[in-house]
Write a protein that holds these residues in place. Sequence first.
Motif, PDB file in Angstrom:
ATOM      1  N   MET A   1     -34.775   4.555 -26.430  1.00  0.00           N
ATOM      2  CA  MET A   1     -36.176   4.368 -26.055  1.00  0.00           C
ATOM      3  C   MET A   1     -36.641   5.477 -25.120  1.00  0.00           C
ATOM      4  O   MET A   1     -37.787   5.907 -25.171  1.00  0.00           O
ATOM      5  N   ARG A   2     -35.716   5.947 -24.282  1.00  0.00           N
ATOM      6  CA  ARG A   2     -36.083   7.014 -23.356  1.00  0.00           C
ATOM      7  C   ARG A   2     -36.483   8.277 -24.117  1.00  0.00           C
ATOM      8  O   ARG A   2     -37.414   8.980 -23.720  1.00  0.00           O
ATOM      9  N   LYS A   3     -35.767   8.561 -25.228  1.00  0.00           N
ATOM     10  CA  LYS A   3     -36.084   9.748 -26.017  1.00  0.00           C
ATOM     11  C   LYS A   3     -37.501   9.653 -26.589  1.00  0.00           C
ATOM     12  O   LYS A   3     -38.213  10.644 -26.685  1.00  0.00           O
ATOM     13  N   LEU A 495     -35.118  -0.187 -22.227  1.00  0.00           N
ATOM     14  CA  LEU A 495     -34.598   0.864 -21.340  1.00  0.00           C
ATOM     15  C   LEU A 495     -33.318   0.412 -20.648  1.00  0.00           C
ATOM     16  O   LEU A 495     -32.368   1.189 -20.494  1.00  0.00           O
ATOM     17  N   TYR A 496     -33.287  -0.862 -20.239  1.00  0.00           N
ATOM     18  CA  TYR A 496     -32.106  -1.372 -19.544  1.00  0.00           C
ATOM     19  C   TYR A 496     -30.900  -1.442 -20.480  1.00  0.00           C
ATOM     20  O   TYR A 496     -29.774  -1.099 -20.082  1.00  0.00           O
ATOM     21  N   LEU A 497     -31.118  -1.890 -21.724  1.00  0.00           N
ATOM     22  CA  LEU A 497     -30.018  -1.959 -22.679  1.00  0.00           C
ATOM     23  C   LEU A 497     -29.511  -0.569 -23.051  1.00  0.00           C
ATOM     24  O   LEU A 497     -28.334  -0.387 -23.361  1.00  0.00           O
ATOM     25  N   GLU A 498     -30.426   0.416 -23.018  1.00  0.00           N
ATOM     26  CA  GLU A 498     -30.045   1.792 -23.331  1.00  0.00           C
ATOM     27  C   GLU A 498     -29.161   2.374 -22.236  1.00  0.00           C
ATOM     28  O   GLU A 498     -28.159   3.036 -22.513  1.00  0.00           O
ATOM     29  N   LYS A 499     -29.521   2.118 -20.988  1.00  0.00           N
ATOM     30  CA  LYS A 499     -28.728   2.586 -19.854  1.00  0.00           C
ATOM     31  C   LYS A 499     -28.918   1.594 -18.711  1.00  0.00           C
ATOM     32  O   LYS A 499     -29.986   1.524 -18.096  1.00  0.00           O
ATOM     33  N   LYS A 500     -27.887   0.831 -18.464  1.00  0.00           N
ATOM     34  CA  LYS A 500     -27.981  -0.230 -17.471  1.00  0.00           C
ATOM     35  C   LYS A 500     -27.917   0.351 -16.060  1.00  0.00           C
ATOM     36  O   LYS A 500     -26.885   0.880 -15.648  1.00  0.00           O
ATOM     37  N   ASN A 501     -29.056   0.275 -15.376  1.00  0.00           N
ATOM     38  CA  ASN A 501     -29.076   0.662 -13.962  1.00  0.00           C
ATOM     39  C   ASN A 501     -30.000  -0.275 -13.189  1.00  0.00           C
ATOM     40  O   ASN A 501     -30.775  -1.044 -13.778  1.00  0.00           O
ATOM     41  N   PHE A 502     -29.904  -0.224 -11.891  1.00  0.00           N
ATOM     42  CA  PHE A 502     -30.599  -1.184 -11.033  1.00  0.00           C
ATOM     43  C   PHE A 502     -32.121  -1.050 -11.140  1.00  0.00           C
ATOM     44  O   PHE A 502     -32.838  -2.049 -11.165  1.00  0.00           O
ATOM     45  N   LYS A 503     -32.635   0.194 -11.189  1.00  0.00           N
ATOM     46  CA  LYS A 503     -34.086   0.415 -11.218  1.00  0.00           C
ATOM     47  C   LYS A 503     -34.721  -0.229 -12.450  1.00  0.00           C
ATOM     48  O   LYS A 503     -35.779  -0.864 -12.362  1.00  0.00           O
ATOM     49  N   ARG A 504     -34.096  -0.051 -13.581  1.00  0.00           N
ATOM     50  CA  ARG A 504     -34.657  -0.616 -14.820  1.00  0.00           C
ATOM     51  C   ARG A 504     -34.580  -2.143 -14.812  1.00  0.00           C
ATOM     52  O   ARG A 504     -35.503  -2.816 -15.306  1.00  0.00           O
ATOM     53  N   PHE A 505     -33.518  -2.664 -14.250  1.00  0.00           N
ATOM     54  CA  PHE A 505     -33.403  -4.124 -14.154  1.00  0.00           C
ATOM     55  C   PHE A 505     -34.487  -4.682 -13.238  1.00  0.00           C
ATOM     56  O   PHE A 505     -35.120  -5.694 -13.539  1.00  0.00           O
ATOM     57  N   VAL A 506     -34.708  -4.016 -12.098  1.00  0.00           N
ATOM     58  CA  VAL A 506     -35.745  -4.448 -11.152  1.00  0.00           C
ATOM     59  C   VAL A 506     -37.125  -4.347 -11.801  1.00  0.00           C
ATOM     60  O   VAL A 506     -37.979  -5.236 -11.614  1.00  0.00           O
ATOM     61  N   GLY A 507     -37.364  -3.271 -12.560  1.00  0.00           N
ATOM     62  CA  GLY A 507     -38.642  -3.128 -13.254  1.00  0.00           C
ATOM     63  C   GLY A 507     -38.885  -4.261 -14.223  1.00  0.00           C
ATOM     64  O   GLY A 507     -39.985  -4.834 -14.272  1.00  0.00           O
ATOM     65  N   MET A 508     -37.861  -4.617 -15.007  1.00  0.00           N
ATOM     66  CA  MET A 508     -37.981  -5.740 -15.946  1.00  0.00           C
ATOM     67  C   MET A 508     -38.215  -7.047 -15.193  1.00  0.00           C
ATOM     68  O   MET A 508     -39.094  -7.841 -15.568  1.00  0.00           O
ATOM     69  N   LEU A 509     -37.464  -7.272 -14.131  1.00  0.00           N
ATOM     70  CA  LEU A 509     -37.605  -8.501 -13.349  1.00  0.00           C
ATOM     71  C   LEU A 509     -38.982  -8.594 -12.706  1.00  0.00           C
ATOM     72  O   LEU A 509     -39.589  -9.674 -12.658  1.00  0.00           O
TER      73      LEU A 509
END
Length: 675
Positions: A1-3, A495-509
């Motif tokens: 998705m990032r691409k 985005l989170y499934l593509e690359k699991k990191n804290f920022k993307r998880f917080v954005g989704m939450l």
Amino acid sequence: MRKLLEYLPFHFTICLVVGIILQFNFACWFLTGIESVILLVGLVGVLFIFNQFKKKTFFTVVSWLLFVFVGMFAAFTTNNVHRENYYQNHLSQEAPVTIKIVKELKSNLYYYKYFATVQKIGNKPTTGKILLHLQKVNAKGTLEVGDELLFTSEFLTVQLPLNPYQFNYKEYLEKQGIYHQVFLKEPLFLKRESQQFSLDVIANKVRYSIEKALLDYNFADEELAVIKALLLGQRTDISSELLQNYTNAGAIHILAVSGLHVGIILLILSFLLKPLERLKYGKATKALIIVLLLWCFAIVAGLSASVVRAVTMFTAVAIGMSFQRKTWLLHALVMSMFVLLLFKPLFLFDVGFQLSYLAVFSIIFFQPKIASTWKPNCWLATKFWQLFTVSLAAQIGVLPICLYYFNQFPGLFMLSNLVIIPFIGLILLGGIVVIFLALNNSLPSFLASAYNAVIAMMNSFVSWVSLQESFLITDISFSLTQMIITYIVIVFLGLYLEKKNFKRFVGMLFFVIVFQIQLFFEKHQVQTTEELIVFHKSRYTIIGIKQRDQLLLNHNLDTVAIKKLSLLKKYTTAKKIDTVMYKNNIPAILQYHEQQVLIVDKLGVYQLKDMITPIVLLTQSPKINLERLLLQLKPRLVIADGSNYKSRIANWKFICDTNNIPFYDTGKSGAFVLK
């Protein structure tokens, strides 16, 4: 998705979409052709200057602005209303009108319906599309695509929905560039076949030849209607009951020649032509042949908007597949979307367009990630797992928009897809063989009977699934804001499934919490708003009082009929009504807060005592001296609902206008709402 998010044409496509939306809703663009070109060229020049001086931020902003303007310009120039030769600019009562039939629609009990282009007003060539209604009484037969009609008749505007939250047919037509309708009956027009070359006419003749050939064999009516829908893109003959069955089973996409069918045909052709890949330039040759055959199918299917969209999209997919790179597939999809919207901006508002691209993008992003969670050892289990993950991924992409448009969720959609889709390729391939043999008058009767039986089995299975009503969730209230927030959550999930990191998880939450806040806010609105509403219903009276999440209905309909009314279901769903109370009587007086409502029915008996500037509701065509009533009561407003004769309503309006009393006709202005 990032691409995808980093792909520059994707940014341009988003800006194009923004420009189209702005132009359609606010008509921001008003520049002429020369002025538009000067502005756009000027912006390109500004981009060149910023690029030379390496002003990256300014370059990016002006690039976005340029493509927003391109979207506005595209929406403006493709709208015939802005052209000097638009038919409305040349209408007159005396001048004959020449129109050309371009599409046949599903008829109703009284009229055949068509889209038509206005070719001439008098001798003046014109542009623009209209909706044509041809009265069935005394009609010698239906019209064909390409037929030209000459007539003199009034052009009427399409009426807005007369009750809240009903389907807005006027807006739907406007999104297709249609603003007027004409009602005709024989023999008040002259007909002739068009002599002009047109792909639409050729496609219609091909389709007519196929339909005529199929009629020579013993296909049942329902099965023949489904065959025509699957292979020719014609759903006009499918009964409302069967169509509703497919909808409730979550299989309505089976009957619409769109991305699913074209995608399956693409896979079949790709498999059959795989040996070409061994040759030099074999992949390019294979892609070219596939593209040509897809467009041949589009012509056979009638070149409808959904077919053209799907074939254009999968033309890009076929080209992307020839490179065997996932990024090329994504880029090809984005470019196909950009090109379609550039030349056909109103496609953006078509539900089929939205569903097709959302489903394909969702499959590309989510299917590999879902499929990787389990690796079956059995070949059959692998194939079913792939089908399951594709269906689930597609559902992730289309669920929010389906809830927004259709307010229901078929819980057994997965069962329908798992059973039907594995065989839909064979059904399509078999249908193509049946059509080819029927056209050559060499279709064996046993093959026709077998194919008829297969379609009948599919219809029976869908009907059985649709009867499992406990799995069908209906009357789901889902607003535009909720839909947008849900898609933002889905993007962050990708985005989170593509690359699991804290920022993307917080954005989704964060956006999940925003969604919950929106739910709370809408619920609070429901709990704090009250209103009195006089619905418009021909020959009947329906008065509702909404208090918090409850609705009290006073009506004079049958007890069973009132509960099945679509207009009430739409209202209760949108207003999040939990409890509906029915009273099968119309009171003489209603008290809504401080406002009195005097109801005068066919008996013409009414009360004058203690009436202080009431609202007067006239129902069932009462024979009263309205002028005397106005003098005695001096009402704040007079309302006539749908239960009255039109002649009486016209007379009452004249009397109210003469006495300077506001008059409200629900038949013209829609349901009356008092907050």
